[in-house]
Structures are given as structure tokens and as C-alpha cells.
Design a protein around this motif. Structure first.
Motif, PDB file in Angstrom:
ATOM      1  N   LEU A  27     -17.843 -30.036 -38.576  1.00 42.95           N
ATOM      2  CA  LEU A  27     -18.888 -30.513 -39.477  1.00 42.95           C
ATOM      3  C   LEU A  27     -19.204 -29.397 -40.449  1.00 42.95           C
ATOM      4  N   LEU A  28     -18.986 -29.670 -41.734  1.00 40.57           N
ATOM      5  CA  LEU A  28     -19.252 -28.648 -42.760  1.00 40.57           C
ATOM      6  C   LEU A  28     -20.581 -28.956 -43.432  1.00 40.57           C
ATOM      7  N   PHE A  29     -21.575 -28.121 -43.200  1.00 36.96           N
ATOM      8  CA  PHE A  29     -22.903 -28.337 -43.787  1.00 36.96           C
ATOM      9  C   PHE A  29     -23.063 -27.504 -45.047  1.00 36.96           C
ATOM     10  N   SER A  30     -23.677 -28.130 -46.045  1.00 39.88           N
ATOM     11  CA  SER A  30     -24.053 -27.364 -47.227  1.00 39.88           C
ATOM     12  C   SER A  30     -25.392 -27.867 -47.736  1.00 39.88           C
ATOM     13  N   SER A  46     -15.151 -27.241 -28.737  1.00 38.83           N
ATOM     14  CA  SER A  46     -14.609 -28.475 -29.330  1.00 38.83           C
ATOM     15  C   SER A  46     -15.190 -28.798 -30.690  1.00 38.83           C
ATOM     16  N   VAL A  47     -16.492 -28.533 -30.857  1.00 42.94           N
ATOM     17  CA  VAL A  47     -17.169 -28.941 -32.091  1.00 42.94           C
ATOM     18  C   VAL A  47     -17.567 -27.704 -32.877  1.00 42.94           C
ATOM     19  N   TRP A  48     -17.099 -27.633 -34.094  1.00 42.06           N
ATOM     20  CA  TRP A  48     -17.474 -26.496 -34.952  1.00 42.06           C
ATOM     21  C   TRP A  48     -18.486 -26.980 -35.983  1.00 42.06           C
ATOM     22  N   ILE A  49     -19.629 -26.325 -35.997  1.00 45.02           N
ATOM     23  CA  ILE A  49     -20.672 -26.656 -36.966  1.00 45.02           C
ATOM     24  C   ILE A  49     -20.722 -25.504 -37.966  1.00 45.02           C
ATOM     25  N   VAL A  50     -20.131 -25.720 -39.109  1.00 43.77           N
ATOM     26  CA  VAL A  50     -20.147 -24.685 -40.147  1.00 43.77           C
ATOM     27  C   VAL A  50     -21.456 -24.867 -40.926  1.00 43.77           C
ATOM     28  N   SER A  51     -22.329 -23.876 -40.830  1.00 41.48           N
ATOM     29  CA  SER A  51     -23.705 -24.091 -41.310  1.00 41.48           C
ATOM     30  C   SER A  51     -23.919 -23.721 -42.763  1.00 41.48           C
ATOM     31  N   ASP A  52     -22.904 -23.146 -43.417  1.00 38.77           N
ATOM     32  CA  ASP A  52     -23.157 -22.635 -44.760  1.00 38.77           C
ATOM     33  C   ASP A  52     -21.933 -22.714 -45.678  1.00 38.77           C
ATOM     34  N   ALA A  53     -21.370 -23.918 -45.806  1.00 35.11           N
ATOM     35  CA  ALA A  53     -20.307 -24.098 -46.802  1.00 35.11           C
ATOM     36  C   ALA A  53     -20.962 -24.009 -48.179  1.00 35.11           C
ATOM     37  N   PHE A  70     -10.888 -25.848 -45.072  1.00 29.44           N
ATOM     38  CA  PHE A  70     -10.990 -26.509 -43.763  1.00 29.44           C
ATOM     39  C   PHE A  70     -10.159 -27.796 -43.736  1.00 29.44           C
ATOM     40  N   HIS A  71     -10.195 -28.562 -44.833  1.00 29.12           N
ATOM     41  CA  HIS A  71      -9.413 -29.805 -44.854  1.00 29.12           C
ATOM     42  C   HIS A  71      -7.912 -29.515 -44.879  1.00 29.12           C
ATOM     43  N   GLU A  72      -7.535 -28.430 -45.487  1.00 31.62           N
ATOM     44  CA  GLU A  72      -6.108 -28.074 -45.522  1.00 31.62           C
ATOM     45  C   GLU A  72      -5.606 -27.647 -44.141  1.00 31.62           C
ATOM     46  N   ASN A  73      -6.494 -27.102 -43.349  1.00 36.80           N
ATOM     47  CA  ASN A  73      -6.058 -26.482 -42.089  1.00 36.80           C
ATOM     48  C   ASN A  73      -6.384 -27.262 -40.824  1.00 36.80           C
ATOM     49  N   TYR A  74      -7.282 -28.243 -40.914  1.00 40.84           N
ATOM     50  CA  TYR A  74      -7.702 -28.991 -39.716  1.00 40.84           C
ATOM     51  C   TYR A  74      -7.878 -30.474 -40.025  1.00 40.84           C
ATOM     52  N   LYS A  75      -7.887 -31.252 -38.937  1.00 40.26           N
ATOM     53  CA  LYS A  75      -8.199 -32.683 -39.055  1.00 40.26           C
ATOM     54  C   LYS A  75      -9.676 -32.883 -38.683  1.00 40.26           C
ATOM     55  N   ASN A  76     -10.133 -34.114 -38.831  1.00 41.10           N
ATOM     56  CA  ASN A  76     -11.507 -34.470 -38.408  1.00 41.10           C
ATOM     57  C   ASN A  76     -12.568 -33.521 -38.970  1.00 41.10           C
ATOM     58  N   VAL A  77     -12.519 -33.325 -40.258  1.00 41.58           N
ATOM     59  CA  VAL A  77     -13.507 -32.474 -40.927  1.00 41.58           C
ATOM     60  C   VAL A  77     -14.457 -33.379 -41.711  1.00 41.58           C
ATOM     61  N   LYS A  78     -15.738 -33.232 -41.466  1.00 39.04           N
ATOM     62  CA  LYS A  78     -16.742 -34.042 -42.171  1.00 39.04           C
ATOM     63  C   LYS A  78     -17.581 -33.156 -43.089  1.00 39.04           C
ATOM     64  N   ASN A  79     -17.820 -33.655 -44.301  1.00 44.10           N
ATOM     65  CA  ASN A  79     -18.622 -32.917 -45.279  1.00 44.10           C
ATOM     66  C   ASN A  79     -20.048 -33.461 -45.276  1.00 44.10           C
ATOM     67  N   ILE A  80     -21.002 -32.580 -45.039  1.00 40.25           N
ATOM     68  CA  ILE A  80     -22.402 -33.028 -44.902  1.00 40.25           C
ATOM     69  C   ILE A  80     -23.283 -32.209 -45.852  1.00 40.25           C
ATOM     70  N   PHE A  86     -21.791 -37.489 -45.038  1.00 42.96           N
ATOM     71  CA  PHE A  86     -23.205 -37.734 -44.705  1.00 42.96           C
ATOM     72  C   PHE A  86     -24.089 -37.007 -45.691  1.00 42.96           C
ATOM     73  N   GLU A  87     -25.187 -37.647 -46.030  1.00 43.42           N
ATOM     74  CA  GLU A  87     -26.207 -36.982 -46.843  1.00 43.42           C
ATOM     75  C   GLU A  87     -27.497 -37.025 -46.040  1.00 43.42           C
ATOM     76  N   ILE A  88     -28.110 -35.866 -45.909  1.00 41.09           N
ATOM     77  CA  ILE A  88     -29.324 -35.760 -45.094  1.00 41.09           C
ATOM     78  C   ILE A  88     -30.485 -35.382 -45.996  1.00 41.09           C
ATOM     79  N   GLU A  89     -31.601 -36.097 -45.847  1.00 37.58           N
ATOM     80  CA  GLU A  89     -32.788 -35.702 -46.606  1.00 37.58           C
ATOM     81  C   GLU A  89     -33.681 -34.885 -45.674  1.00 37.58           C
ATOM     82  N   ASN A  90     -34.018 -33.684 -46.107  1.00 36.75           N
ATOM     83  CA  ASN A  90     -34.871 -32.832 -45.250  1.00 36.75           C
ATOM     84  C   ASN A  90     -36.115 -32.370 -46.019  1.00 36.75           C
ATOM     85  N   ASN A  91     -36.957 -33.366 -46.292  1.00 35.55           N
ATOM     86  CA  ASN A  91     -38.196 -33.053 -47.005  1.00 35.55           C
ATOM     87  C   ASN A  91     -39.383 -32.987 -46.057  1.00 35.55           C
TER      88      ASN A  91
END
Ligand SMILES: Nc1ncnc2c1ncn2[C@@H]1O[C@H](COP(=O)(O)OP(=O)(O)OP(=O)(O)O)[C@@H](O)[C@H]1O
Length: 202
Positions: free
Chosen positions: A13-16, A106-113, A122-132, A169-174
């Protein structure tokens, strides 16, 4: 490369999000739900901060947490990071993965893309990558201590993903806890599909 993903990671999971949008806040909540045995937070800024801490005799843990300590050094770190990325856009991704021994989990949470090239790598090197993407209004960010700073808020490290639109995914954090809980649950559902061992968590 795309290694055989019967091995780790099973899901990335790539968070930005903009400064003070709540990336650390949200990813800390998520890792608690997943469990530290199953997942790990990967901070792409960790190798930059580690280098800087050594160079200047600073406290690495305080550079890595969500305190204001890191703000004093942010601009210098951005400039150095920039020069390294120009030579090799996967440099910090690879080093961040090594630093936290992510291949054990098993689960990588990248907190600061922060870059399109972070996402690309990440998409070039791994499968199952989600952009959030975490979205937070400027008013709320200000309440959390953000002030617009030239050289930081108008720099590519802060703005490169502003025009990126391929979010899974788009997350609203207000500050609405209901919305945040809903987003957490949706992401947990997604992870559970990829990593059945997490079924028991909630
Ligand atoms: N939903 C929320 N409810 C209460 N506090 C929050 C919420 N989201 C974030 N915060 C607080 O706002 C501050 C900034 O959040 P955080 O450090 O997670 O942002 P960030 O996106 O990681 O910022 P940076 O890019 O500057 O590292 C922190 O003190 C955090 O605890």
C-alpha cells in the motif's frame, strides 16, 4: 523484476498526501489493525533521515516520528534527497525496504510516497501495489501546525503527485472519525483478500 509473490510482500500500500495530511497518523492506525507480525511500515524518508542524523549528529527517532523536530532539517534533507533521486529513482525505495527488513512481512505500508517515480518503482518491481492518497483541507492542515514554507511546499517533493490521478483509494482526513474508520475498514478488506492470515483481525 516482479519476484514470485508466493513470497513477501503479498500486498503493498503506497500512501501519499500533503504535509500534515495525516499519513503517519493513518498508517499507524492501520499497522495496529494488521498487526506488526503481518505488516511493516516502510518510510522512504528513513534512509535520508538516517544519513542526515549521522552527518549532523541528530536523533534519528525524532526525525522519523511525527514531532516538529524534523521540520528544522526538512529543506536540507529535500535538497540532498533530490540529488540522489536524480541519479537513481529507486535508491531510497531499496534502502528503505532493507532498513526495516520488510521482506519478513506480508504487507508493506509505504507511508510517504512523494514522487511519481516512487510509485513507478514499486509497480515496476512488485505485484499487488495499491496507490492511496490522503486528502486534507489546508485549514485542517494549518490546525495541525502546517504553514506554507517556500522551498518546501512548492518543491517537487511536495507537489509532484498533485496532478497524479491513478488512485486506488482516496481518503478524506479532515478530522471526521467516521470517515476515517470507513476508510480503514475498506483498506483492511482489501488486505484480507490478498493475505488471508489477517482474516481474524478487525
Ligand atoms: N484524524 C486525525 N485526528 C486527530 N489528529 C490527527 C488526525 N490526522 C492527523 N492528526 C495529527 O496531525 C498531525 C500531523 O499528522 P501526521 O504527522 O500523520 O501528518 P503527515 O502527513 O505524516 O505529515 P508530514 O508529511 O509532515 O510528515 C499529527 O500530530 C497527527 O497526530
Amino acid at each position: 523484476m516482479c519476484p514470485d509473490q508466493t513470497s513477501n510482500p503479498k500486498c503493498i500500500l503506497l500512501f501519499s498526501g500533503k504535509r500534515k495530511s495525516g499519513k503517519d497518523f493513518f498508517t499507524d492506525l492501520l499497522i495496529e489493525r494488521i498487526g506488526h507480525d503481518n505488516g511493516v511500515i516502510v518510510k522512504l524518508s528513513a534512509p535520508i533521515k538516517s544519513h542526515w542524523a549521522q552527518l549532523r549528529g541528530l536523533e534519528l527517532s525524532k526525525l522519523l516520528d511525527s514531532s516538529s523536530y524534523k521540520e528544522k532539517y526538512r529543506q536540507d534533507m529535500i535538497i540532498w534527497g533530490e540529488s540522489m533521486r536524480e541519479k537513481d529513482y529507486g535508491y531510497f525505495c531499496r534502502h528503505a525496504i532493507e532498513m526495516c527488513r520488510a521482506t519478513d512481512k506480508s504487507v508493506w505500508i509505504v507511508s510517504d510516497a512523494r514522487r511519481k517515480t516512487d510509485i513507478k518503482w514499486f509497480h515496476e518491481n512488485y505485484k499487488n501495489v495499491k496507490n492511496i492518497r490522503i486528502f486534507t483541507s489546508d485549514d485542517v492542515r494549518k490546525q495541525r501546525g502546517w504553514t506554507f514554507t517556500e522551498g518546501i511546499d512548492d518543491a517537487p517533493s511536495e507537489c509532484d503527485l498533485d496532478d497524479f490521478t491513478s488512485w486506488d483509494f482516496e481518503i478524506e482526513n479532515n478530522g471526521n472519525t467516521g470517515n476515517l474508520e470507513e476508510s480503514l475498514n475498506l483498506i483492511l478488506q482489501l488486505i484480507k483478500q490478498e493475505v488471508p492470515v489477517i482474516q481474524g483481525t478487525n
